[in-house]
Design an enzyme around this catalytic site. Structure first.
Site, mmCIF file in Angstrom:
data_model
loop_
_atom_site.group_PDB
_atom_site.id
_atom_site.type_symbol
_atom_site.label_atom_id
_atom_site.label_comp_id
_atom_site.label_asym_id
_atom_site.label_seq_id
_atom_site.Cartn_x
_atom_site.Cartn_y
_atom_site.Cartn_z
ATOM 1 N N ALA A 155 83.199 65.428 39.470
ATOM 2 C CA ALA A 155 83.266 64.483 40.589
ATOM 3 C C ALA A 155 84.399 63.493 40.348
ATOM 4 O O ALA A 155 84.756 63.216 39.198
ATOM 5 C CB ALA A 155 81.940 63.740 40.695
ATOM 6 N N GLY A 177 80.479 67.808 37.674
ATOM 7 C CA GLY A 177 80.345 68.439 38.984
ATOM 8 C C GLY A 177 81.123 69.742 39.068
ATOM 9 O O GLY A 177 80.755 70.646 39.830
ATOM 10 N N GLU A 217 78.865 72.202 37.669
ATOM 11 C CA GLU A 217 77.730 72.357 38.590
ATOM 12 C C GLU A 217 78.127 73.227 39.780
ATOM 13 O O GLU A 217 77.333 74.025 40.273
ATOM 14 C CB GLU A 217 77.239 70.977 39.042
ATOM 15 C CG GLU A 217 76.607 70.210 37.872
ATOM 16 C CD GLU A 217 76.171 68.818 38.269
ATOM 17 O OE1 GLU A 217 77.063 67.980 38.495
ATOM 18 O OE2 GLU A 217 74.973 68.561 38.355
ATOM 19 N N GLU A 228 78.245 63.986 32.065
ATOM 20 C CA GLU A 228 77.804 62.861 32.896
ATOM 21 C C GLU A 228 77.129 61.763 32.086
ATOM 22 O O GLU A 228 77.269 60.578 32.387
ATOM 23 C CB GLU A 228 76.841 63.337 33.990
ATOM 24 C CG GLU A 228 77.516 64.069 35.144
ATOM 25 C CD GLU A 228 77.636 65.561 34.922
ATOM 26 O OE1 GLU A 228 77.613 66.013 33.748
ATOM 27 O OE2 GLU A 228 77.764 66.297 35.920
HETATM 28 C C1 LIG Z 1 76.627 63.628 42.102
HETATM 29 C C2 LIG Z 1 77.464 63.458 40.869
HETATM 30 C C3 LIG Z 1 77.941 64.748 40.385
HETATM 31 C C4 LIG Z 1 78.704 64.925 39.314
HETATM 32 C C5 LIG Z 1 79.022 63.877 38.390
HETATM 33 C C6 LIG Z 1 80.341 64.109 37.674
HETATM 34 O O1 LIG Z 1 80.973 65.126 37.778
HETATM 35 S S1 LIG Z 1 80.868 62.813 36.774
HETATM 36 C C7 LIG Z 1 82.429 63.354 36.142
HETATM 37 C C8 LIG Z 1 82.251 64.276 35.032
HETATM 38 N N1 LIG Z 1 83.507 64.592 34.444
HETATM 39 C C9 LIG Z 1 83.960 63.979 33.371
HETATM 40 O O2 LIG Z 1 83.316 63.129 32.800
HETATM 41 C C10 LIG Z 1 85.326 64.401 32.904
HETATM 42 C C11 LIG Z 1 86.152 63.198 32.644
HETATM 43 N N2 LIG Z 1 87.488 63.567 32.265
HETATM 44 C C12 LIG Z 1 87.809 63.937 31.020
HETATM 45 O O3 LIG Z 1 86.997 64.108 30.145
HETATM 46 C C13 LIG Z 1 89.265 64.146 30.751
HETATM 47 O O4 LIG Z 1 89.988 63.372 31.635
HETATM 48 C C14 LIG Z 1 89.699 65.616 30.894
HETATM 49 C C15 LIG Z 1 89.309 66.189 32.241
HETATM 50 C C16 LIG Z 1 89.088 66.460 29.761
HETATM 51 C C17 LIG Z 1 91.252 65.690 30.781
HETATM 52 O O5 LIG Z 1 91.648 65.077 29.578
HETATM 53 P P1 LIG Z 1 93.200 64.786 29.288
HETATM 54 O O6 LIG Z 1 93.256 64.157 27.949
HETATM 55 O O7 LIG Z 1 93.980 66.008 29.525
HETATM 56 O O8 LIG Z 1 93.679 63.751 30.386
HETATM 57 P P2 LIG Z 1 93.156 62.306 30.727
HETATM 58 O O9 LIG Z 1 91.815 62.089 30.205
HETATM 59 O O10 LIG Z 1 94.210 61.335 30.355
HETATM 60 O O11 LIG Z 1 93.024 62.391 32.305
HETATM 61 C C18 LIG Z 1 94.179 62.544 33.124
HETATM 62 C C19 LIG Z 1 94.004 61.686 34.354
HETATM 63 O O12 LIG Z 1 92.935 62.202 35.132
HETATM 64 C C20 LIG Z 1 92.000 61.178 35.414
HETATM 65 N N3 LIG Z 1 90.675 61.804 35.477
HETATM 66 C C21 LIG Z 1 90.137 62.656 34.618
HETATM 67 N N4 LIG Z 1 88.939 63.064 35.005
HETATM 68 C C22 LIG Z 1 88.702 62.436 36.182
HETATM 69 C C23 LIG Z 1 87.615 62.453 37.097
HETATM 70 N N5 LIG Z 1 86.539 63.205 36.897
HETATM 71 N N6 LIG Z 1 87.726 61.684 38.185
HETATM 72 C C24 LIG Z 1 88.799 60.925 38.423
HETATM 73 N N7 LIG Z 1 89.883 60.876 37.594
HETATM 74 C C25 LIG Z 1 89.808 61.635 36.484
HETATM 75 C C26 LIG Z 1 92.146 60.215 34.247
HETATM 76 O O13 LIG Z 1 91.691 58.952 34.586
HETATM 77 C C27 LIG Z 1 93.636 60.265 34.047
HETATM 78 O O14 LIG Z 1 94.208 59.465 35.027
HETATM 79 P P3 LIG Z 1 95.313 58.395 34.661
HETATM 80 O O15 LIG Z 1 95.646 57.732 35.949
HETATM 81 O O16 LIG Z 1 96.429 59.169 34.029
HETATM 82 O O17 LIG Z 1 94.666 57.476 33.677
#
Ligand SMILES: CC/C=C\CC(=O)SCCNC(=O)CCNC(=O)[C@H](O)C(C)(C)COP(=O)(O)OP(=O)(O)OC[C@H]1O[C@@H](n2cnc3c(N)ncnc32)[C@H](O)[C@@H]1OP(=O)(O)O
Length: 719
Positions: free
Chosen positions: A61, A100, A103, A123
């Site tokens: 998400a 998500g 999921e 999450e």
């Molecule tokens: C009803 C609810 C249903 C579902 C709930 C969910 O899905 S909650 C979200 C679950 N997902 C996560 O927790 C994943 C979070 N992201 C990460 O762990 C890492 O970002 C990832 C995907 C492994 C990538 O890592 P990497 O080191 O390659 O990059 P970085 O972390 O610097 O991320 C790059 C930019 O993307 C932004 N970002 C990452 N994930 C999300 C996200 N889920 N939503 C929005 N934005 C996301 C992150 O902030 C970075 O942005 P920047 O502007 O460069 O800081």
């Protein structure tokens, strides 16, 4: 958004397009809903593949959407519609499928993953649970024990592990989308009833109640007050005990509670703060995106005590060649043995070969002549460190970065000992240095952006969360610790016990209260520093002067314990007693209680009842106040830097976001008002005097933490 194309004649291909991680934003969800409708309505299309662009399935998400009004199609009905579809839907998982994203893949009828992909339900790390059906589908697919593990820890698993669990149907080393398309062609027209996970029974081991009880106990023990891990166990229990629809209802209720909790807001803030600290800046205007680091191939560590050993291990494990120097032969041999043991144990845990051959040991500082970067980790003694820096400057090749692991001494004084002060920075590791994630990269007035960028990059390569901070006594972390420790001692003088203060702080969520932590670190460490600062007056046991230094209130309690040889765990006595020196089990010590009674009597202090609120407010608000001073002084660029330092270096509970974020949840006006109250009661304690920046933030309406930098900029421009 999502792009829809038809491939191989009969396969509808839906590609998620939302860089950088294909988060499931409103536009992406809308794209998926529209594309699915199209695929189902086109008679030529017999099956569907869902993939993500740029080799990433989905990061879940869109976390940025959580704070605001939700728009676009909701995730749960979207996933249900995919699962209910009459044509087979295959998820082609490349890169990551998280939260998500996974999921969504669980709603598909088949999952094909690239061998390098990782999947997980993280999450819980955001204060949530897999609330788009993940808590109900995953246990039905892979069984309760494995689902409990993944959902309560939020850990990612490799494609190979996912295959073993039965989470994915196939893994490939080839082009995942092509493989998925061929797979989709093969399964077109086959019955789908057996592929809808929501219809599966939830397979439970015979002792499932015992399992839930054990997991719940473990989670409560380690959660330190975080509620999401507990909700995760409850949601999986619902999957194990209720029909799917009722389980979904329970998932929804639990999710609603989490969503409105302050904890998820704190953890979402923390997620973005972790990324923000990488975008460092210096007061000179130098920044992460305009300062290029220089590659480091070979590094040296000078001084192989506890810190030096940990730093050597961290470097070697990350693949750096290391020259490890200890001038005394005997200590060198001991260090070599200890480091080899640490490397071997670490390698065994990770199932790799120990990096023993990465390290060359030497007694002579000349052996660091050809390295790219040196980390000095000798005793915390300015005269000794200065000497080492003079020697390094003479010995090292031109361009070598000289870094100090000092925990608070003046980096500038060290830089002044060298020919190239611009190449000197602090690299403050936290013990044990090969385990703790935090690294403070300290720039002095002469440090170049090149040196800062190089140290920050090195930190990243060895797996640290690196935060660039300015040069002042104690930098950020230890500077803020000082008022916190000071208040804890004052509370003892006024009637509290170490056990009570620690209990309050541990209930707040710290891994260890302040006194248990001091016993662990060794009381002699701070004693030596206070002696060097001329604060310790030996054998002065009575009189007002004993409790005043340089016009400020001072508690000599720590000094008095050290005079008795009570240095904490290592001597078996400190603020607590231990069964034997080195033991970690702290027990209340009746001697200490009598000692405090006698101390109060000697100083005509009347013990009063101190409550939880006072302990928290005095310890935490004085620390937060120092955080505001640090921001005002430009030592930290923003509140995120402080919060990251406190969570990763000082066990501040992550679900409270860090001290500066916590201040926003309390309310800045309340923090200000309570500091004013305590300062009035203790006018000889300057750390309780509210700082200007806090007053200005309150006066400007307590803006959200994301806007503080603007106020700080204004305050600093007026200086
Ligand atoms: C009803 C609810 C249903 C579902 C709930 C969910 O899905 S909650 C979200 C679950 N997902 C996560 O927790 C994943 C979070 N992201 C990460 O762990 C890492 O970002 C990832 C995907 C492994 C990538 O890592 P990497 O080191 O390659 O990059 P970085 O972390 O610097 O991320 C790059 C930019 O993307 C932004 N970002 C990452 N994930 C999300 C996200 N889920 N939503 C929005 N934005 C996301 C992150 O902030 C970075 O942005 P920047 O502007 O460069 O800081």
């Amino acid at each position: 958004m999502a792009q829809y194309t038809r491939v191989s004649g009969s396969v509808g291909l839906i590609t998620l397009q939302s860089p950088p991680v294909n988060a499931l934003s409103a536009a992406v969800r809308q794209g998926i809903v529209d594309s699915m409708q199209r695929a189902l309505s086109e008679p030529e299309v017999k099956s569907v593949v869902i993939c993500g662009q740029n080799g990433i399935f989905s990061g879940g998400a869109d976390i940025k959407e959580f704070g605001g009004q939700m728009s676009g199609p909701p995730l749960i009905p979207m996933i249900h519609a995919i699962e209910a579809a009459s044509k087979p839907v295959v998820a082609a998982i490349e890169g990551i499928a998280l939260g998500g994203g996974l999921e969504l893949a669980l709603g598909c009828h088949y999952r094909i993953a690239h061998s390098k992909a990782r999947v997980g339900l993280p999450e819980v790390t955001l204060g949530l649970l897999p609330g788009a059906g993940g808590s109900q589908r995953l246990p039905r697919l892979i069984g309760v024990p494995a689902a409990l593990d993944l959902i309560t820890t939020g850990r990612y698993v490799t494609a190979a592990e996912a295959l073993k669990f039965g989470l994915v149907d196939q893994i490939t080393d080839h082009n995942t989308v092509n493989v998925a398309v061929k797979f989709a062609q093969r399964v077109a027209g086959q019955p789908l009833d057996a592929r809808r996970i929501s219809t599966y029974p939830c397979l439970c081991p015979p002792d499932v109640d015992v399992l839930f009880e054990e997991v719940m106990q473990r989670v409560r023990r380690t959660a330190r007050g975080a509620i999401a891990p507990i909700a995760c166990v409850q949601a999986v229990r619902a999957a194990a005990t209720l029909p799917y629809n009722q389980g979904m209802e329970r998932e929804r209720e639990l999710m609603a509670t989490l969503f409105t909790s302050g904890q998820t807001r704190a953890l979402q803030y923390f997620f973005f703060a972790q990324r923000a600290v990488g975008r460092w800046s210096m007061p000179s205007g130098a920044r992460w995106d305009t300062s290029k680091p220089r590659p480091v191939h070979k590094a040296a560590v000078i001084g192989l005590g506890t810190m030096g050993r940990g730093i050597t291990v961290a470097l070697a494990q990350a693949g750096f060649s290391v020259v490890a120097v200890e001038t005394q032969e005997k200590q060198l041999m001991e260090a070599k043995q200890a480091i080899s043991g640490m490397l071997e144990r670490g390698a065994k845990r990770r199932g790799v070969a120990p990096a023993l051959d990465k390290i060359n040991y030497g007694c002579n500082i000349q052996s660091v002549a050809d390295v790219d970067l040196v980390i000095e980790a000798v005793f915390e003694d300015m005269a000794l460190k200065k000497k080492v820096f003079q020697q390094l400057s003479a010995v090292c090749k031109a361009g070598t970065f000289l870094c100090s692991n000092t925990s608070g001494l003046d980096i500038d004084q060290l830089a002044c000992q060298t020919r190239n002060p611009e190449l000197v920075v602090g690299m403050h590791f936290f013990a044990p240095a090969h385990v703790m994630k935090l690294l403070e990269v300290v720039y002095g007035p002469k440090s170049s952006p090149l040196a800062v960028a190089t140290a920050m990059q090195l930190g990243k390569k060895i797996g640290k969360v690196s935060v660039a901070v300015g040069n002042c006594r104690g930098f950020v972390g230890n500077r803020m610790l000082k008022p916190y420790l000071e208040q804890a001692l004052f509370l003892l003088e006024e009637g509290a016990t170490p056990e009570f203060v620690d209990q309050v702080l541990e209930e707040f969520g710290f891994a260890m209260g302040v006194f248990r932590m001091s016993d662990l670190s060794g009381l002699d460490v701070g004693w030596k520093v206070r002696m060097a600062d001329g604060l310790v007056v030996p054998n002065s046991t009575t009189g007002q002067a004993t409790r005043l230094r340089q016009g400020r209130r001072y508690s000599p309690l720590g000094d008095l314990l050290c005079e008795q040889g009570r240095f904490g765990q290592k001597t078996g006595r400190g603020w607590y007693q231990y069964n034997k020196p080195g033991s970690q089990v702290a027990k209340p010590d009746p001697w200490l209680h009598s000692f405090l009674d006698e101390y109060r009597a000697r100083h005509t202090l009347v013990a009063r009842r101190i409550d939880h609120q006072e302990v928290l407010e005095r310890c935490l608000y004085s620390m937060i106040n120092e955080g505001f001073r640090i921001l005002e002084d430009g030592i930290a660029a923003g509140p995120e830097d402080i919060d990251i330092i406190y969570v990763f270096g000082y066990s501040w509970p992550r679900h409270r976001g860090g001290p500066m974020f916590y201040a926003t949840t309390v309310g800045l006006n309340k923090v200000l008002e309570r500091l004013e109250h305590y300062h009035q009661a203790h006018p000889d304690v300057p750390s309780l005097q509210p700082c200007d920046l806090l007053r200005k933030l309150v006066a400007s309406g307590s803006p959200p933490i994301q806007k503080w930098r603007e106020v700080i900029k204004k305050v600093r421009s007026q200086l």
